[in-house]
Design a protein around this motif. Sequence first.
Motif, short mmCIF file in Angstrom:
data_model
loop_
_atom_site.label_atom_id
_atom_site.label_comp_id
_atom_site.label_asym_id
_atom_site.label_seq_id
_atom_site.Cartn_x
_atom_site.Cartn_y
_atom_site.Cartn_z
N ALA A 38 25.73 -67.65 20.01
CA ALA A 38 27.04 -68.31 19.93
C ALA A 38 27.15 -69.12 18.64
CB ALA A 38 27.25 -69.20 21.16
N ARG A 39 26.09 -69.88 18.32
CA ARG A 39 26.12 -70.70 17.10
C ARG A 39 26.18 -69.83 15.85
NH1 ARG A 39 22.67 -74.19 20.17
NH2 ARG A 39 20.82 -73.19 19.33
N SER A 40 25.47 -68.70 15.88
CA SER A 40 25.46 -67.83 14.70
C SER A 40 26.83 -67.21 14.46
CB SER A 40 24.41 -66.72 14.86
OG SER A 40 24.90 -65.69 15.71
N LYS A 41 27.66 -67.19 15.51
CA LYS A 41 29.02 -66.64 15.38
C LYS A 41 30.06 -67.74 15.18
CE LYS A 41 27.88 -62.32 15.82
NZ LYS A 41 28.10 -61.37 14.70
N GLY A 42 29.58 -68.97 14.92
CA GLY A 42 30.50 -70.04 14.56
C GLY A 42 30.99 -70.89 15.71
N PHE A 43 30.43 -70.68 16.91
CA PHE A 43 30.83 -71.51 18.04
C PHE A 43 29.83 -72.65 18.21
CE2 PHE A 43 32.19 -67.14 19.09
CZ PHE A 43 33.56 -67.35 19.09
N LYS A 44 30.30 -73.77 18.75
CA LYS A 44 29.37 -74.90 18.92
C LYS A 44 28.40 -74.63 20.07
CE LYS A 44 32.33 -77.71 21.90
NZ LYS A 44 32.99 -78.97 22.17
N LEU B 72 32.39 -51.60 16.12
CA LEU B 72 32.57 -53.04 16.35
C LEU B 72 31.31 -53.66 16.94
CD1 LEU B 72 36.10 -52.86 17.99
CD2 LEU B 72 35.55 -53.58 15.66
N ASP B 73 30.98 -54.88 16.46
CA ASP B 73 29.91 -55.67 17.07
C ASP B 73 30.53 -56.46 18.22
OD1 ASP B 73 28.17 -57.67 17.86
OD2 ASP B 73 27.64 -58.27 15.82
N PRO B 74 30.07 -56.22 19.46
CA PRO B 74 30.69 -56.89 20.61
C PRO B 74 30.75 -58.40 20.46
CG PRO B 74 29.10 -55.25 21.36
CD PRO B 74 28.98 -55.31 19.86
N LYS B 111 41.31 -61.20 10.38
CA LYS B 111 41.03 -60.66 11.71
C LYS B 111 41.59 -59.25 11.85
CE LYS B 111 41.23 -65.18 14.00
NZ LYS B 111 42.05 -66.07 13.15
N GLY B 112 40.85 -58.44 12.63
CA GLY B 112 41.33 -57.10 12.96
C GLY B 112 41.82 -57.09 14.40
N PHE B 113 42.96 -56.46 14.62
CA PHE B 113 43.55 -56.44 15.96
C PHE B 113 43.51 -55.04 16.54
CE2 PHE B 113 45.52 -60.63 16.55
CZ PHE B 113 45.25 -61.17 15.31
N TYR B 114 43.07 -54.94 17.78
CA TYR B 114 43.01 -53.67 18.51
C TYR B 114 43.81 -53.82 19.79
CZ TYR B 114 39.13 -52.60 15.38
OH TYR B 114 38.37 -52.37 14.27
N LEU B 115 44.88 -53.06 19.92
CA LEU B 115 45.67 -53.08 21.14
C LEU B 115 45.31 -51.85 21.97
CD1 LEU B 115 47.04 -55.27 19.48
CD2 LEU B 115 49.25 -54.41 20.26
N ILE B 136 40.39 -58.99 19.39
CA ILE B 136 40.45 -59.52 18.03
C ILE B 136 39.04 -59.49 17.44
CG2 ILE B 136 41.06 -61.50 16.61
CD1 ILE B 136 42.86 -62.39 19.02
N GLU B 137 38.93 -58.79 16.33
CA GLU B 137 37.65 -58.73 15.62
C GLU B 137 37.62 -59.85 14.58
OE1 GLU B 137 37.26 -55.37 13.06
OE2 GLU B 137 35.08 -55.49 12.98
N ARG B 138 36.65 -60.75 14.72
CA ARG B 138 36.54 -61.87 13.79
C ARG B 138 35.62 -61.47 12.65
NH1 ARG B 138 33.35 -65.32 16.47
NH2 ARG B 138 34.06 -67.23 15.50
N ARG B 139 36.10 -61.66 11.45
CA ARG B 139 35.25 -61.31 10.31
C ARG B 139 34.74 -62.55 9.61
NH1 ARG B 139 39.64 -57.56 9.06
NH2 ARG B 139 39.32 -55.74 10.37
N GLU B 140 35.43 -63.68 9.82
CA GLU B 140 34.99 -64.95 9.23
C GLU B 140 34.44 -65.81 10.37
OE1 GLU B 140 33.67 -67.65 7.35
OE2 GLU B 140 34.83 -66.38 5.97
N GLN B 141 33.12 -66.00 10.40
CA GLN B 141 32.52 -66.65 11.56
C GLN B 141 32.58 -68.16 11.49
OE1 GLN B 141 32.12 -64.62 13.70
NE2 GLN B 141 31.60 -62.69 12.76
#
Lengths: 123, 157
Positions: A38-44, B72-74, B111-115, B136-141
């Motif tokens: 979770a932290r590595s993905k930017g969550f606290k 996609l990475d889950p 972000k990438g959006f998949y409907l 929603i695929e997050r690319r900026e963590q």
Amino acid sequence: MARKLPDIQKQALTPIDMVRYSGASGDFNEIHTVPKVARSKGFKEPIIHGMFLMGWASDAIDEWFPGRKLTKFTVRFIGMAHAGEAFVIEGILTTDTAGELQIKDISGTGKLVGSFELEELPV
Amino acid sequence: MDQEFHYAPFRIEAGKIREFALALGLRNPVYFNKEAALDAGYPDIPAPPTYTTVIDFWNERDLYQLFAVWGLDPNDILHGEQSFDYEKDMISGDIISATAVLTDRFDKKDKGFYLIETTYRNQDHEIVRIGRSTLIERREQHGAEIAGHPKTSSYAD
């Protein structure tokens, strides 16, 4: 015509509750259970599954309208939720068969907003 | 990119419903007790409103395979929105077949959006549920979890 529905309080989850839901649902994404990931993905810290919150919302509708079936149910996940936070579910009935609800933490920050439609009452 | 994904047929089972309902803290006895289900007019234990998650994830051809097909990475996926149309009850003993279709795919900011629209049918080929998901695929963590997240916006904004 809108009618406020009784608030439903939800006690804080423990991390094990999230592990249990992961197993029951099959959603083993580690951002819900493994702090390091979770932290590595930017969550606290690990975030509660959105579908866990939607499941709570379905339970609230069941409590508000015992025995009435859903015909449509739509939610938007608007904020991250975590173990250790208590929540309240608020709802309003906008017509005889439609309503809106939200899940907030105790500071009032929204986590889920949704709308639902119920089957017609038998005449 | 495959636009359509077929889940394997999946049996609705009372024991799995019980486990799912316990994990969620559902309180309606119809999910735990066949007598209560019969009294409520069901032919057997019904599946709860969000039970399709179990079909998607505990499937021989599951959502992770769909993610893999789409690259996609889950752990980069957030659930933005979810909607269900309930057409018919899903009852213990039913065999459910589901097909997911990518109905839209676009990018907004980082972000990438998949409907995805998933249609669930029972053994009689009747539609029981239609699910619509926005993933929603997050690319900026970094900085994903912002304090004071505006109440009226969503992950998608």
